[in-house]
Design an enzyme around this catalytic site. Structure first.
Site, PDB file in Angstrom:
ATOM      1  CB  CYS A   2      -0.941   0.103   1.184  1.00 39.34           C
ATOM      2  SG  CYS A   2      -2.081  -1.269   1.311  1.00 39.34           S
ATOM      3  NE  ARG A  27       4.596   1.660  -0.056  1.00 41.96           N
ATOM      4  CZ  ARG A  27       5.564   1.317   0.782  1.00 41.96           C
ATOM      5  NH1 ARG A  27       6.816   1.459   0.415  1.00 41.96           N
ATOM      6  NH2 ARG A  27       5.299   0.863   1.966  1.00 41.96           N
ATOM      7  CD1 TRP A  74      -0.350  -6.504  -2.999  1.00 44.33           C
ATOM      8  CD2 TRP A  74      -0.601  -6.993  -0.824  1.00 44.33           C
ATOM      9  NE1 TRP A  74      -0.093  -7.837  -2.831  1.00 44.33           N
ATOM     10  CE2 TRP A  74      -0.246  -8.179  -1.510  1.00 44.33           C
ATOM     11  CE3 TRP A  74      -0.815  -7.061   0.543  1.00 44.33           C
ATOM     12  CZ2 TRP A  74      -0.087  -9.396  -0.880  1.00 44.33           C
ATOM     13  CZ3 TRP A  74      -0.668  -8.287   1.189  1.00 44.33           C
ATOM     14  CH2 TRP A  74      -0.302  -9.438   0.474  1.00 44.33           C
ATOM     15  CG  ASN A 100       1.564   0.720   4.248  1.00 42.38           C
ATOM     16  OD1 ASN A 100       1.326  -0.476   4.124  1.00 42.38           O
ATOM     17  ND2 ASN A 100       2.785   1.223   4.229  1.00 42.38           N
ATOM     18  N   GLY A 101      -0.750  -1.053   6.301  1.00 40.74           N
ATOM     19  CA  GLY A 101      -0.383  -1.908   7.427  1.00 40.74           C
ATOM     20  C   GLY A 101      -1.543  -2.802   7.835  1.00 40.74           C
ATOM     21  CD  GLU A 483      16.778 -13.597  -7.578  1.00 41.73           C
ATOM     22  OE1 GLU A 483      16.229 -14.018  -6.549  1.00 41.73           O
ATOM     23  OE2 GLU A 483      16.413 -12.572  -8.166  1.00 41.73           O
ATOM     24  CE  LYS A 487      13.319 -11.820  -9.882  1.00 43.24           C
ATOM     25  NZ  LYS A 487      14.100 -11.580  -8.692  1.00 43.24           N
ATOM     26  CD  GLU A 490       9.424 -11.962  -8.495  1.00 46.21           C
ATOM     27  OE1 GLU A 490       8.758 -11.410  -7.612  1.00 46.21           O
ATOM     28  OE2 GLU A 490      10.660 -11.855  -8.574  1.00 46.21           O
ATOM     29  CG  HIS A 506      18.802 -37.688  -2.817  1.00 52.05           C
ATOM     30  ND1 HIS A 506      19.216 -38.902  -2.338  1.00 52.05           N
ATOM     31  CD2 HIS A 506      19.901 -37.062  -3.289  1.00 52.05           C
ATOM     32  CE1 HIS A 506      20.541 -38.993  -2.482  1.00 52.05           C
ATOM     33  NE2 HIS A 506      20.975 -37.892  -3.059  1.00 52.05           N
ATOM     34  CE  LYS A 601      11.258  -3.309  -6.257  1.00 53.32           C
ATOM     35  NZ  LYS A 601      11.955  -4.430  -6.892  1.00 53.32           N
TER      36      LYS A 601
HETATM   37  C1  AGP Z   1      11.895 -10.432  -5.803  1.00 54.77           C
HETATM   38  O1  AGP Z   1      11.795 -10.279  -7.141  1.00 54.77           O
HETATM   39  C2  AGP Z   1      10.822  -9.893  -4.978  1.00 54.77           C
HETATM   40  N1  AGP Z   1      10.237  -8.750  -5.413  1.00 54.77           N
HETATM   41  C3  AGP Z   1      10.957 -10.092  -3.482  1.00 54.77           C
HETATM   42  O2  AGP Z   1      11.336 -11.415  -3.259  1.00 54.77           O
HETATM   43  C4  AGP Z   1      11.874  -9.154  -2.681  1.00 54.77           C
HETATM   44  O3  AGP Z   1      13.205  -9.410  -2.958  1.00 54.77           O
HETATM   45  C5  AGP Z   1      11.568  -9.329  -1.192  1.00 54.77           C
HETATM   46  O4  AGP Z   1      10.240  -8.972  -0.955  1.00 54.77           O
HETATM   47  C6  AGP Z   1      12.498  -8.548  -0.294  1.00 54.77           C
HETATM   48  O5  AGP Z   1      12.404  -7.181  -0.514  1.00 54.77           O
HETATM   49  P1  AGP Z   1      13.506  -6.176   0.006  1.00 54.77           P
HETATM   50  O6  AGP Z   1      14.770  -6.520  -0.697  1.00 54.77           O
HETATM   51  O7  AGP Z   1      12.997  -4.820  -0.355  1.00 54.77           O
HETATM   52  O8  AGP Z   1      13.638  -6.389   1.475  1.00 54.77           O
END
Ligand code: AGP
Length: 606
Positions: A2, A27, A74, A100-101, A483, A487, A490, A506, A601
């Site tokens: 948010c 956000r 969000w 926000n929260g 990682e 990517k 997501e 395994h 984000k």
């Molecule tokens: C990765 O592509 C994500 N957007 C997510 O995993 C992100 O890295 C995670 O939420 C941590 O965010 P930060 O680095 O702002 O703490």
């Protein structure tokens, strides 16, 4: 999660709110709204489900004002529809609130004080605004006293950033925060609030921090900060040195592609910022002195930052010879492992606002353990609250999928590991020419981003149809596999997993079917042969195998060849094709690459 904006004292209110919300859309983007008041008797509340463009389309020329608040959401409580969008308002339409929260005890508050009130939404936020109204109307309190009473009733484990407007004091924003980020922006003749500096940067570069458990009253020419006990506080302002246009997409179709392309420049900037002409790291000695006293380094992060930590741990162990472990912040916060006697904590966070990581830092500070935050956002919460900060200098990262922040985090870890190792007089660190290696990385990244067409072709051929995909590797290649898989999943919604290639036999190999893509990452001499054997084992069961291999380990049939760099920092290159494969898979499916479903984000709720 948010985004909040607010402004008071200007007839540009609506455009400032909309511009701010667009900059905060990363956000959260499931619904948005504004409340504006013209201070001459007219006010407007406009809310829409979906993106800010829907909200913008709903604005008519008469929607103007001298003060207002806005929100991009969000969803945490209630589905993302118009009724649940913010601002939420009181039954008598006097009070308007953006939040926000998460208010953990909202049900108890509703039950205890508001059983007679008819609710229009399923949000926790509406409880707060109705409660302010209740205390003002039923208990005859003024707005400030009512809000303070509500703030005291909110449980400590709740998180909030609030901006409240009272129709009867239309030039005043009542603002408070706990755990969630919020800043005041000082304009010329008007003042603002926003979830980050970027949301206000078109108007000002002068800001004021808000601390948890303060009540801040923002008026056009005045900002007052008080504790909950009415004690007035003085706060200096600070400036942020950032070009507001740095957050523009330019000619790129999506931020993610722009941010992938910026990586060579970020590497060069880090060399400039942290390495002197002779290649010697320029790192604060106090930080190095505290780190060298530690008997164990604990790296804490979430998502991509956690993955960057996995690489960092190997770097610290190799070059500084200090045992290092890496922890997912949401786990560490609630299942703390048995710690060493002299721990040192390293927080990795692009945003510097991730609630789970902050929860750990609060605990670290309570125990007076030393800490470092490595972040892209100067003066962010994790930066302010840690003992030390190192910045990523990557420029704003807007796409939800993190790219340049990951490579910047790994590069800063490499520089810090070298600095610490040299400080400790270790030979491995002295021999590691990080400046030269990062220069090679920058050139290698450039070569990779220049060969986008080939990577796009691989994505469309191998990844556009399958439901599942696997990245595999060993050691650092396994870290990158995690990682790379994140990517892909997501932004393209392919169910992708990263595996230690030796683990396949395994259990996981049972999932391999005809044409399942299995992508091997091969940059480590010691394990290259083993990973290739594991790939063959999957091919024998029908997998469509692809390889991302360093030049010195490459074979004729490899799919993508990486320029050679020191194997310890190979993740800086092997991740780039994985970022591009995810990007083109998402693009090929016609998805919104920058704003994947269900995500935001900055994850500022736990
Ligand atoms: C990765 O592509 C994500 N957007 C997510 O995993 C992100 O890295 C995670 O939420 C941590 O965010 P930060 O680095 O702002 O703490």
């Amino acid at each position: 999660m948010c985004g909040i904006v607010g402004v008071t004292g200007t007839n540009k209110t609506v455009s400032i709110l909309i511009d701010g919300l667009k900059r905060l859309e990363y956000r959260g983007y499931d619904s948005a709204g504004i409340y504006v008041n013209d201070q001459a008797g007219k006010d407007f509340l406009i809310k829409r489900a979906g993106r800010i463009t829907n909200l913008e389309a709903a604005l008519t020329p008469e929607v103007q004002g001298m003060a207002g608040i806005g929100h991009t959401r969000w969803a945490t409580h209630g589905e993302p529809n118009q009724a649940n969008a913010h601002p939420q308002y009181s039954a008598d339409k006097r009070f308007y609130l953006v939040h926000n929260g998460v208010i953990e005890n909202y049900k108890d508050l509703k039950e205890e004080y508001l059983s007679d009130v008819k609710f229009k939404s399923q949000t926790d936020t509406e409880v707060i605004v109705q409660l302010v109204d209740k205390f003002v109307t039923a208990y005859d309190m003024d707005t400030k006293a009512a809000l303070l009473k509500v703030l005291r009733l909110i449980s400590r484990d709740s998180s909030y950033a609030f901006a409240l407007m009272d129709k009867e004091q239309p030039d005043t924003l009542y603002v408070a925060k706990n755990k969630s980020p919020l800043l005041v922006g000082i304009g010329k003749g008007y003042n603002m609030v926003g979830s980050d500096a970027l949301s206000m940067l078109n108007e000002t570069n002068e800001f004021m921090e808000i601390e948890d458990h303060e009540l801040v009253i923002v008026q056009p020419d005045h900002v007052t900060i008080e504790s909950f006990d009415n004690e007035e506080k003085h706060r200096d302002t600070f400036t942020v040195d950032m070009d507001p246009n740095a957050a523009d997409k330019g000619a790129y179709p999506f931020y993610m592609l722009k941010e992938i392309d910026e990586q060579p420049a970020v590497m060069r900037r880090l060399v400039q910022e942290y390495l002197g002409a002779n290649g010697k790291p320029q790192i604060d000695e106090k930080l190095l002195a505290q780190m060298q006293e530690a008997d164990h380094l604990y790296i804490v992060g979430a998502g991509t930052s956690y993955h960057a930590g996995l690489v960092g741990a190997r770097l610290f162990e190799r070059f500084a010879q200090i045992p290092t472990s890496v922890h997912i912040s949401s786990e560490f916060a609630y299942e703390q492992p048995l710690l060493s006697k002299k721990p040192f904590f390293i927080f990795l966070s692009q945003s510097g606002e991730t609630a789970d990581s902050r929860e750990v830092l609060v605990h670290v500070n309570e125990n007076k353990w030393p800490s470092l935050t490595i972040t892209n956002v100067d003066k962010s919460t994790l930066s302010r609250e840690a003992t030390h900060t190192l910045l990523l200098y990557a420029g704003p990262e807007i796409a939800v999928a993190s790219t340049k922040a990951y490579t910047a985090q790994v590069a800063v870890e490499a520089i810090l590991a070298k600095a610490l190792g040299e400080y400790l007089g270790l030979e491995a660190a002295q021999k590691f020419d990080v400046k030269d290696e990062l220069a090679k990385v920058a050139n290698g990244m450039q070569a990779l981003v220049d060969s986008k067409d080939e990577i796009e072709a691989i994505a469309s051929h191998a990844l556009s149809k399958p439901r599942n995909a696997f990245y595999i590797g060993r050691g650092l290649d396994w870290s990158v596999s995690l990682e790379a898989a994140l990517k892909l999943k997501e932004i393209s919604y392919v169910q992708a997993e990263g595996f230690a290639s030796g683990e396949l036999k395994h259990g996981t190999i049972a999932l391999i079917e005809k044409n399942t893509p299995v992508i091997g990452i091969i940059t480590q001499s010691r394990t290259a042969g083993l990973t290739r054997s594991n790939l063959e084992e999957t091919a024998a069961r029908g997998a469509n195998i692809l390889t991302i291999a360093s030049r010195h380990l490459a074979k004729e049939d490899d799919s993508i060849i990486l320029p050679d760099v020191d194997e310890m920092i190979s993740p800086l290159l092997s991740v780039v094709p994985a970022q591009l494969l995810a990007y083109y898979t998402s693009l090929g499916k016609g998805l919104d690459v920058d704003k994947p479903r269900n995500l935001a984000k900055s994850v500022t709720v736990q």
